[in-house]
Enzyme design. Structure first.
Site, mmCIF file in Angstrom:
data_model
loop_
_atom_site.group_PDB
_atom_site.id
_atom_site.type_symbol
_atom_site.label_atom_id
_atom_site.label_comp_id
_atom_site.label_asym_id
_atom_site.label_seq_id
_atom_site.Cartn_x
_atom_site.Cartn_y
_atom_site.Cartn_z
ATOM 1 N N HIS A 107 -9.782 -2.715 6.566
ATOM 2 C CA HIS A 107 -9.422 -1.792 5.737
ATOM 3 C C HIS A 107 -9.518 -1.543 4.231
ATOM 4 O O HIS A 107 -10.000 -2.678 3.717
ATOM 5 C CB HIS A 107 -7.884 -1.712 6.027
ATOM 6 N N HIS A 119 -1.355 11.026 -1.384
ATOM 7 C CA HIS A 119 -0.889 9.913 -2.144
ATOM 8 C C HIS A 119 -0.314 10.788 -3.455
ATOM 9 O O HIS A 119 -0.512 11.909 -3.687
ATOM 10 C CB HIS A 119 -2.146 9.356 -2.722
ATOM 11 N N ASP A 144 0.570 -1.197 0.016
ATOM 12 C CA ASP A 144 -0.133 -0.008 -0.093
ATOM 13 C C ASP A 144 0.792 1.173 0.141
ATOM 14 O O ASP A 144 1.671 1.453 0.888
ATOM 15 C CB ASP A 144 -0.850 0.082 1.094
ATOM 16 N N HIS A 180 -1.228 2.529 -5.150
ATOM 17 C CA HIS A 180 -0.871 4.137 -5.357
ATOM 18 C C HIS A 180 0.472 4.553 -4.893
ATOM 19 O O HIS A 180 1.067 3.697 -4.089
ATOM 20 C CB HIS A 180 -1.902 4.980 -4.854
ATOM 21 N N SER A 200 -7.206 4.173 -1.614
ATOM 22 C CA SER A 200 -7.109 3.119 -1.740
ATOM 23 C C SER A 200 -8.394 2.189 -1.981
ATOM 24 O O SER A 200 -8.300 0.962 -2.374
ATOM 25 C CB SER A 200 -6.326 2.521 -0.414
ATOM 26 N N HIS A 215 2.321 8.890 5.009
ATOM 27 C CA HIS A 215 1.115 9.950 5.421
ATOM 28 C C HIS A 215 1.618 10.547 6.677
ATOM 29 O O HIS A 215 1.339 11.616 6.674
ATOM 30 C CB HIS A 215 -0.060 9.226 5.853
#
Length: 515
Positions: A170, A448, A59, A373, A109, A335
């Site tokens: 998630h 992202h 991820d 991504h 996501s 992040h």
């Protein structure tokens, strides 16, 4: 004269960084010829039917993250780093995937998970549904559900699994089983009244009800399985870990009760419980918070989980030729602007890929590594060969005359002004795991990135992943290779034997490696 001396000294230092063998032109020529011979051997395409499929999903693992992780891996092995090879680098076929959502240039996501799991591009924030669904609008969902490669595999008689170091609910893993107008509807406690009244189900409930025959589920997020305010078994005094459900259900118990009579279903919530199991007698396994406790970052603990628990799990399952592996939280690290955490997670993911490579055969197992991504993460600054990946660039800004780290973010929480000027990084511990790399634009959370991501493939029909593809192409290529899903016209009885329904843990294993 002083400036000339400094320049000469710098050139001498840079020259000493070049390994002796690399000064010989023959070294590079031999290397190129070996690569050429390997490429020529790839002309003999592997057209076998894939008995097993493994999808590793990092991820947020964009191309810049892959490159930086490669350097980190080499430096952890006491090399200069740049010449190192990740395990995914050794996969013979590489493609690029376009990650945009149907309504977003830079994706989230949920929309990307719907693409690479369900084969259909979707709107940001929505899971397992077409682009006809509007985020938050429960009443747009009916009739727009799309199925995933996990369901295609179950319908073909395969055993399947989901393994993640984040919540099972998630966005990334949940597109494999759920259909939701909002990725954040983890339990009914997070859903608005109109969605509940409209008959939409929360994601945790869908995990238990939509595809109850998932053989292996390992991840976190058990609080969404329990009634509101029920204390957590591991953290009984922490309010944030208490149950969130409003319907009073215990979904762990519901998961057990949904299994066929005579089948053994085991739920474990810590490493000791998993190691105590006789896995040869387990038909269904639900493991919560096994690899690492939710919200923690501890490399030593992660390594123990990956190296000790998950390989033992699937290598001991009868009839299985598919290893298990977990991934880290690359996305979470980025992040927060914490590049050290993100890159160490990527290296750990690569170790898992190497383990899977050693335990499987390219003759019957298609392995795919990709990302959902990218991030606005980069590294530069004309650093010399072997420069510590978390180190300083060998220059100062010619504007504010301050040093800067090679790693930087386009935006995020690392933007800091001290006394009206950019923070002087030489005054802080920029090698600390919690250091937030400087960013150009202040944001509480880094965003992202919108560029393409890499797709690495090895095994049967891996050559179908080539060039530049839409992200939703990935599960279609994998399904074609395994003779599952709707496109099976190329399959026949001789080439694609049926897999007995009772052969446990043989088939598709979705290793959703979340970061």
């Amino acid at each position: 004269m002083k400036a000339l001396f400094v320049l000469l000294l710098a050139q001498l230092c840079l020259a000493s960084l070049v390994p002796e063998r690399e000064k010989d032109p023959e070294y590079w020529r031999r290397q190129a010829q070996e690569t050429l011979q390997n490429a020529l051997r790839l002309q003999r395409l592997n057209r076998n039917v894939a008995k097993n499929l493994i999808l590793f999903l990092g991820d947020g693992m964009g191309v810049s993250t892959v490159t930086a992780a490669r350097i980190l891996k080499g430096q952890l092995q006491h090399g200069q780093g740049e010449e190192s090879l990740l395990e995914m680098d050794k996969f013979p076929f590489v493609a690029l995937a376009k990650t945009y959502n149907t309504n977003a240039q830079v994706p989230d996501s949920a929309g990307t998970a719907t693409a690479y799991l369900c084969g259909v591009k979707a709107n940001e924030g929505t899971l397992g549904v077409s682009a006809g669904v509007t985020r938050d609008r429960c009443n747009t969902t009916k009739g727009q559900e799309v199925t995933s490669i996990l369901r295609w595999a179950k319908e073909a008689g395969k055993a399947v699994g989901i393994v993640t170091t984040t919540r099972v609910t998630h966005a990334t893993p949940s597109a494999a089983y759920a259909h939701s107008a909002n990725r954040d509807w983890y339990s009914d406690g997070e859903m608005p009244p109109d969605a509940l009244e409209g008959g939409c189900k929360d994601i945790a409930r869908q995990l238990v009800e939509n595809i109850p025959e998932i053989e292996v589920i390992l991840g976190g997020g058990r609080k969404y399985m329990y009634s509101k305010n029920v204390s957590d078994v591991e953290y009984p005094h922490e309010e944030k870990h208490r149950g969130t459900r409003l319907d009073g259900r215990n979904l762990i118990q519901a998961w057990k009760e949904a299994k066929p009579h005579g089948k053994v279903a085991e739920y474990v919530w810590h490493r000791r419980g998993l190691l105590a199991l006789n896995l040869s007698r387990v038909d269904f396994l639900l493991g919560d918070e096994i690899p690492i406790p939710s919200g923690m970052w501890n490399p030593a603990e992660q390594e123990e989980g990956r190296a000790g628990i998950l390989p033992r799990l699937l290598s001991n399952l009868p009839g299985s030729s598919v290893p298990s592996s977990t991934g880290g939280r690359i996305d979470h690290g980025h992040h927060e602007g914490k590049a050290k955490q993100a890159l160490h997670e990527a290296v750990e993911l690569d170790r898992a890929i190497g383990m899977a490579t050693r335990l499987t055969s390219t003759q019957d197992t298609l392995s795919v590594v990709t990302a959902d991504h990218s991030h606005v993460f980069t590294f530069g600054g004309y650093t010399p060969r072997g420069n510590p990946i978390f180190g300083l660039a060998p220059m100062q800004s010619d504007v504010d005359r301050k040093p800067f780290t090679s790693i930087l973010y386009g935006n995020g929480p690392g933007y800091k002004i001290v006394a009206g000027e950019r923070e002087n990084v030489s005054a802080v511990d920029f090698a600390h795991a919690d250091y937030q790399a400087q960013s150009a634009v202040p944001l509480r959370q880094e965003t992202h990135g919108g560029e393409d991501v890499a797709v690495f493939a090895r095994g049967p029909m891996a050559h179908l992943l080539h060039g530049v593809h839409e992200q939703n192409y990935i599960p279609h290529a994998m399904a074609y290779a395994a003779c599952i899903g709707s496109n099976r016209g190329h399959c026949n009885a001789a080439a694609c034997p049926a897999t007995p329904l009772l052969l446990p843990f043989l088939g598709l294993l979705l290793l959703l490696l979340l970061c």
